[in-house]
Enzyme design. Sequence first.
Site, mmCIF file in Angstrom:
data_model
loop_
_atom_site.group_PDB
_atom_site.id
_atom_site.type_symbol
_atom_site.label_atom_id
_atom_site.label_comp_id
_atom_site.label_asym_id
_atom_site.label_seq_id
_atom_site.Cartn_x
_atom_site.Cartn_y
_atom_site.Cartn_z
ATOM 1 N N GLU A 56 0.901 -0.996 0.230
ATOM 2 C CA GLU A 56 0.253 -0.009 0.290
ATOM 3 C C GLU A 56 0.586 1.425 -0.050
ATOM 4 O OE1 GLU A 56 -1.508 1.490 3.291
ATOM 5 O OE2 GLU A 56 -1.107 0.335 4.952
ATOM 6 N N LYS A 198 -4.709 -1.532 14.460
ATOM 7 C CA LYS A 198 -4.418 -0.214 15.591
ATOM 8 C C LYS A 198 -4.704 -0.892 17.185
ATOM 9 C CE LYS A 198 -2.190 1.914 11.937
ATOM 10 N NZ LYS A 198 -3.502 1.735 10.736
#
Length: 811
Positions: A56, A198
């Site tokens: 990405e 996260k």
Amino acid sequence: MASVGYSGSSIRFRRLQPAFNLASHRFLSSDNRFLKVSEEVREALRSKSRPVVALETTIYTHGFPYPDNVALASRLESLVRVGGGVPATIGVLDGVARVGMDAEEIIRLTASAGKKDTLKVSRRDLSYICGLGAAGKRYNGGTTVAGTMVLAHLAGIKVFATGGLGGVHRGAENSMDISADLTELGRTPVTVISSGCKSFLDIPRTLEYLETEGVGVATFADGREGSVDFPAFWSRDSGSRSPTTIQDEQEAAAIIHAHHALSFSSGLLLANPIPADASVARSDIDGIIEDAIREATSAGASGKDNTPFILAKIKELTGGKSVVANRALIEGNVKRGTLVAKELLNLEKMEQASDTFAVPAWPSTLKSMVAPTLPEATSNAADVAASEGLGKPIATPKADIVVAGALAIDFSCDYAPLPGAIDQIAPQLHTSNPSIITQTLGGVAHNIAKAAHYMGASVRLCSAVGDDLSGRAAVAQLSSEGLQTGGIKVLDASTGQRTAQYVAINDAHKDLTLAMADMSIIEQPDTWNSDRLAHLQAASPKWVIVDANWDSTNLHAWLTAAKSLGALTAFEPVSTAKSIRLFHGYSPTSAPTSSKYRPTSTILTFPNQIVDLMTPNNHELHALHTSARSLGLFDSPSWWSTIDSLGLPSSGSRTALSYLTSPALVNEGIPQMSIQLLPLVPCILTKLGPRGVLLTQLLPAGDERLYGPDDAPYVLGRDRTGSETVGGLYMRLFEPEEVMGPGKVVSVNGVGDTFLGALVAGLVHGAGEREGRRRVENCVGLAQRAARLSLGSKEAVSPELVRLGRSARGI
């Protein structure tokens, strides 16, 4: 959709999965102004030669600042390449989605980090940014996990390695703040390898949401027994148990393989915990996360702005420790992703091999139908080979040039639209198209050899064919063309190797739309192990030309053997994907030198390189440059020593390069990349199509071109270090004498091969001779004229080269 496979007396049905969906197949078959897949990625996916790993770009545009993001991008791509894979960095540049970005494109994207017109691109944003790009508003964008998954799937990539996944935000029961990454995993069959999600997210609710979406979630146990925690990005443990565990990459690949074989439309999430030595204890990070979330709430940071705000605050509160951990975990994920992709590719190859079926021997009545344009070969391949000396003690004529590489049966399918067809230029997908199909003998090495032969050089072709109908016809055709065939190895039928074949599908303008190549016969590591040196010794050539269809081991063996006998060597890169085989295992100081090697010409005088000359196109030059850099070949003392010897100004040479070439070429980085590759290959001719040919070469110390007035305009730099070998740098752009329009171009197949064959033949015969020296710059115009003749010929190599060669030799 089912296919029928013939196997003995039984009929077997096997379900076929399309490699790409309609959108991606449309791209791979023709241009798509909204999506570009690099040739290297396409070739790796098509040929299954190397695993492809998606990467990405939001981590570069919205994570790390410039120039740290450039270093990280280079590092991650290098990790994939070192692991044997092809990195497919995915992002949006100038409003066009890219799958696979070259070095210049990555630098442009990373340099745009933090700018207002650099967007964070998820699935919902792709149509917006690409549509505005077509309308003239050309934004750049870093793709999120969701955006990267969409584009990876369109290109046919199955494995995607990233840092951390988005998820359900804390308080989502009121805010409904749920990352699009989760819904993308529920509808796109791409496997994401990350260090969980996260830590500031609601991990239990994230896992529940993934279960609702039907996403398989597993965590690498790495030797741990029993159930393990789903990781929490900076920490190895989150307090939430992983739904399932896997031990290693082999198990991961087996799961992915089964997932695709079952045709599931959802993705997989494989969680890879951060390395233990980089992990941050939960007790240390939890309090910092709580503070960062509170500040985000106070600042009103929500939606796509929430995660960047919190990450920046955590970086501030940890004094930068989170960045170090972030880098460690993403590197670990990319390494593991590459290994998983490699294991998956092995499984796919094994299944493909088990699905192949034996083709019965061709009835004699069908032979003329299969090879109507090749001479009929009534004897078997062994008889034909024996008649040419194969299998006997080697006692064949000497040859000026040996060409080693691909010999193939070429099929050229030129689209011939019917009146009233929807598209009068490009063939249509998923249906039969009217066309004119011709069958000829081809292959890169064959075309080079034929061009040099037509130009008057004595040539020996070294390749391999199968003991099949195509192989018999190929040997007979070579003999009728007057080429030496003693170097054609006929592989026994028991090996299962087939004669190489190449199918080109061209549009109505004869421009290539799609090509399929089966060159596996010469990609076997042991094809020529025992006979290579003997054939070269028998021929005693002045030049050995090798194409990149060989695997790296065979490629280096041919070049090293040639140099050991004192021959000059030329390399034809073939394609962007295959060109980089040159630098795998490359060591420019370890090539053997020979007492016979007396560089009597001023073309090349640097015997420690195993390649003296190469002829890439601009795309192949990019690939070679990226490969050399990623493999660390620009970091060696010998590289720096050569570069320092070129005498280039420390202030840069952009103005001088623009004057010698053109501002457009300098903006593309073509002359700069050529210069940086010179310490590895001292003479590079970059083919630029209608823009001509760029010659970049090292000049030896004491070369008269360093001082002569005629050559002065092309000498870019002179040695100031007292080098005993390098005298300076010569660069010259040769514009074409004529640019042929679509109406004059008959075929583009074989044009680059013709150029190299004619060039080396000119050097052999002294067409480039001046003051007793045979110079490559004096042969470029001849090679360009030869290439132009092939452009206007239905043959891959124009027979008119015979006349051109006679004229060049003064006959």
